[in-house]
Design a protein around this motif. Sequence first.
Motif, PDB file in Angstrom:
ATOM      1  N   PRO A  34       0.818  -1.201   0.000  1.00  0.00           N
ATOM      2  CA  PRO A  34       0.000   0.000   0.000  1.00  0.00           C
ATOM      3  C   PRO A  34       0.861   1.264   0.000  1.00  0.00           C
ATOM      4  O   PRO A  34       2.041   1.229   0.347  1.00  0.00           O
ATOM      5  N   THR A  35       0.269   2.376  -0.387  1.00  0.00           N
ATOM      6  CA  THR A  35       1.015   3.630  -0.484  1.00  0.00           C
ATOM      7  C   THR A  35       1.465   4.168   0.867  1.00  0.00           C
ATOM      8  O   THR A  35       2.322   5.037   0.922  1.00  0.00           O
ATOM      9  N   ASP A  36       0.925   3.654   1.986  1.00  0.00           N
ATOM     10  CA  ASP A  36       1.413   4.087   3.292  1.00  0.00           C
ATOM     11  C   ASP A  36       2.650   3.322   3.747  1.00  0.00           C
ATOM     12  O   ASP A  36       3.199   3.571   4.807  1.00  0.00           O
ATOM     13  N   SER A  37       3.137   2.403   2.920  1.00  0.00           N
ATOM     14  CA  SER A  37       4.399   1.705   3.165  1.00  0.00           C
ATOM     15  C   SER A  37       5.534   2.705   2.913  1.00  0.00           C
ATOM     16  O   SER A  37       5.465   3.513   1.988  1.00  0.00           O
ATOM     17  N   THR A  38       6.573   2.647   3.723  1.00  0.00           N
ATOM     18  CA  THR A  38       7.698   3.567   3.566  1.00  0.00           C
ATOM     19  C   THR A  38       8.999   2.784   3.444  1.00  0.00           C
ATOM     20  O   THR A  38       9.048   1.595   3.751  1.00  0.00           O
ATOM     21  N   SER A  39      10.069   3.454   3.044  1.00  0.00           N
ATOM     22  CA  SER A  39      11.360   2.770   2.942  1.00  0.00           C
ATOM     23  C   SER A  39      11.850   2.329   4.317  1.00  0.00           C
ATOM     24  O   SER A  39      12.566   1.340   4.435  1.00  0.00           O
ATOM     25  N   ALA A  40      11.442   3.034   5.360  1.00  0.00           N
ATOM     26  CA  ALA A  40      11.831   2.655   6.725  1.00  0.00           C
ATOM     27  C   ALA A  40      10.978   1.519   7.272  1.00  0.00           C
ATOM     28  O   ALA A  40      11.415   0.751   8.125  1.00  0.00           O
ATOM     29  N   ARG A  41       9.752   1.409   6.799  1.00  0.00           N
ATOM     30  CA  ARG A  41       8.832   0.369   7.287  1.00  0.00           C
ATOM     31  C   ARG A  41       7.990  -0.150   6.129  1.00  0.00           C
ATOM     32  O   ARG A  41       6.962   0.430   5.783  1.00  0.00           O
ATOM     33  N   ARG A  42       8.446  -1.222   5.519  1.00  0.00           N
ATOM     34  CA  ARG A  42       7.726  -1.822   4.397  1.00  0.00           C
ATOM     35  C   ARG A  42       6.538  -2.633   4.905  1.00  0.00           C
ATOM     36  O   ARG A  42       6.615  -3.296   5.931  1.00  0.00           O
ATOM     37  N   ILE A  43       5.454  -2.575   4.141  1.00  0.00           N
ATOM     38  CA  ILE A  43       4.245  -3.344   4.437  1.00  0.00           C
ATOM     39  C   ILE A  43       3.826  -4.028   3.138  1.00  0.00           C
ATOM     40  O   ILE A  43       3.674  -3.370   2.110  1.00  0.00           O
ATOM     41  N   ASP A  56     -27.253  -8.325 -10.389  1.00  0.00           N
ATOM     42  CA  ASP A  56     -27.210  -8.781 -11.780  1.00  0.00           C
ATOM     43  C   ASP A  56     -25.999  -9.676 -12.081  1.00  0.00           C
ATOM     44  O   ASP A  56     -25.567  -9.784 -13.216  1.00  0.00           O
ATOM     45  N   GLY A  57     -25.443 -10.325 -11.064  1.00  0.00           N
ATOM     46  CA  GLY A  57     -24.328 -11.231 -11.320  1.00  0.00           C
ATOM     47  C   GLY A  57     -23.398 -11.354 -10.122  1.00  0.00           C
ATOM     48  O   GLY A  57     -23.835 -11.420  -8.980  1.00  0.00           O
ATOM     49  N   CYS A  58     -22.113 -11.337 -10.420  1.00  0.00           N
ATOM     50  CA  CYS A  58     -21.114 -11.549  -9.377  1.00  0.00           C
ATOM     51  C   CYS A  58     -19.888 -10.686  -9.673  1.00  0.00           C
ATOM     52  O   CYS A  58     -19.484 -10.565 -10.825  1.00  0.00           O
ATOM     53  N   ILE A  59     -19.323 -10.077  -8.642  1.00  0.00           N
ATOM     54  CA  ILE A  59     -18.079  -9.326  -8.786  1.00  0.00           C
ATOM     55  C   ILE A  59     -17.035  -9.951  -7.865  1.00  0.00           C
ATOM     56  O   ILE A  59     -17.372 -10.740  -6.982  1.00  0.00           O
ATOM     57  N   THR A  60     -15.793  -9.613  -8.071  1.00  0.00           N
ATOM     58  CA  THR A  60     -14.723 -10.152  -7.248  1.00  0.00           C
ATOM     59  C   THR A  60     -14.159  -9.059  -6.357  1.00  0.00           C
ATOM     60  O   THR A  60     -13.828  -7.973  -6.839  1.00  0.00           O
ATOM     61  N   LEU A  61     -14.074  -9.348  -5.068  1.00  0.00           N
ATOM     62  CA  LEU A  61     -13.512  -8.413  -4.100  1.00  0.00           C
ATOM     63  C   LEU A  61     -12.188  -8.959  -3.576  1.00  0.00           C
ATOM     64  O   LEU A  61     -11.943 -10.156  -3.614  1.00  0.00           O
ATOM     65  N   VAL A  62     -11.348  -8.062  -3.060  1.00  0.00           N
ATOM     66  CA  VAL A  62     -10.108  -8.489  -2.413  1.00  0.00           C
ATOM     67  C   VAL A  62     -10.324  -8.451  -0.912  1.00  0.00           C
ATOM     68  O   VAL A  62     -10.699  -7.436  -0.347  1.00  0.00           O
ATOM     69  N   SER A  63     -10.106  -9.589  -0.275  1.00  0.00           N
ATOM     70  CA  SER A  63     -10.167  -9.684   1.181  1.00  0.00           C
ATOM     71  C   SER A  63      -8.734  -9.815   1.677  1.00  0.00           C
ATOM     72  O   SER A  63      -8.073 -10.825   1.428  1.00  0.00           O
ATOM     73  N   PHE A  64      -8.226  -8.758   2.341  1.00  0.00           N
ATOM     74  CA  PHE A  64      -6.845  -8.805   2.809  1.00  0.00           C
ATOM     75  C   PHE A  64      -6.757  -9.700   4.034  1.00  0.00           C
ATOM     76  O   PHE A  64      -7.456  -9.508   5.017  1.00  0.00           O
ATOM     77  N   VAL A  65      -5.892 -10.708   3.932  1.00  0.00           N
ATOM     78  CA  VAL A  65      -5.787 -11.776   4.922  1.00  0.00           C
ATOM     79  C   VAL A  65      -4.787 -11.434   6.015  1.00  0.00           C
ATOM     80  O   VAL A  65      -5.059 -11.607   7.197  1.00  0.00           O
ATOM     81  N   THR A  66      -3.617 -10.950   5.610  1.00  0.00           N
ATOM     82  CA  THR A  66      -2.549 -10.655   6.573  1.00  0.00           C
ATOM     83  C   THR A  66      -1.540  -9.733   5.915  1.00  0.00           C
ATOM     84  O   THR A  66      -1.653  -9.419   4.726  1.00  0.00           O
ATOM     85  N   LYS A  67      -0.536  -9.308   6.674  1.00  0.00           N
ATOM     86  CA  LYS A  67       0.525  -8.485   6.107  1.00  0.00           C
ATOM     87  C   LYS A  67       1.873  -8.913   6.679  1.00  0.00           C
ATOM     88  O   LYS A  67       1.952  -9.490   7.764  1.00  0.00           O
ATOM     89  N   PHE A  68       2.913  -8.641   5.902  1.00  0.00           N
ATOM     90  CA  PHE A  68       4.277  -9.027   6.270  1.00  0.00           C
ATOM     91  C   PHE A  68       5.237  -7.896   5.923  1.00  0.00           C
ATOM     92  O   PHE A  68       4.867  -6.951   5.233  1.00  0.00           O
ATOM     93  N   ASP A  69       6.495  -8.065   6.335  1.00  0.00           N
ATOM     94  CA  ASP A  69       7.532  -7.077   6.058  1.00  0.00           C
ATOM     95  C   ASP A  69       8.217  -7.286   4.719  1.00  0.00           C
ATOM     96  O   ASP A  69       8.871  -6.367   4.214  1.00  0.00           O
ATOM     97  N   THR A  70       8.097  -8.477   4.137  1.00  0.00           N
ATOM     98  CA  THR A  70       8.757  -8.773   2.859  1.00  0.00           C
ATOM     99  C   THR A  70       7.832  -9.549   1.930  1.00  0.00           C
ATOM    100  O   THR A  70       6.914 -10.241   2.377  1.00  0.00           O
TER     101      THR A  70
END
Length: 84
Positions: A34-43, A56-70
């Motif tokens: 994400p854009t709030d990631s920085t060079s000092a603290r990567r996300i 009228d059908g189906c769309i696909t959403l992103v469900s964020f599961v977890t986050k890491f440093d690398t």
Amino acid sequence: MHYTYTASHYPNNVSWYRELVHLDGELVGEISEPTDSTSARRIYRVGKYVPFKVADGCITLVSFVTKFDTVSECKDFINNGGIK
């Protein structure tokens, strides 16, 4: 299960880094920085694509599961069944 990763980019300022995740050829999720990631603290976030029914059908959403440093940690999580 065979996961593959494809570099991709958002067409706007949502993310600095993005890889699409495929399982046996089917698009199942993404790794993004994400854009709030920085060079000092990567996300890096692991997102799972989930279908969502609409009138009228189906769309696909992103469900964020977890986050890491690398990205490597994200791929280890996914390759060990983290978003199946």
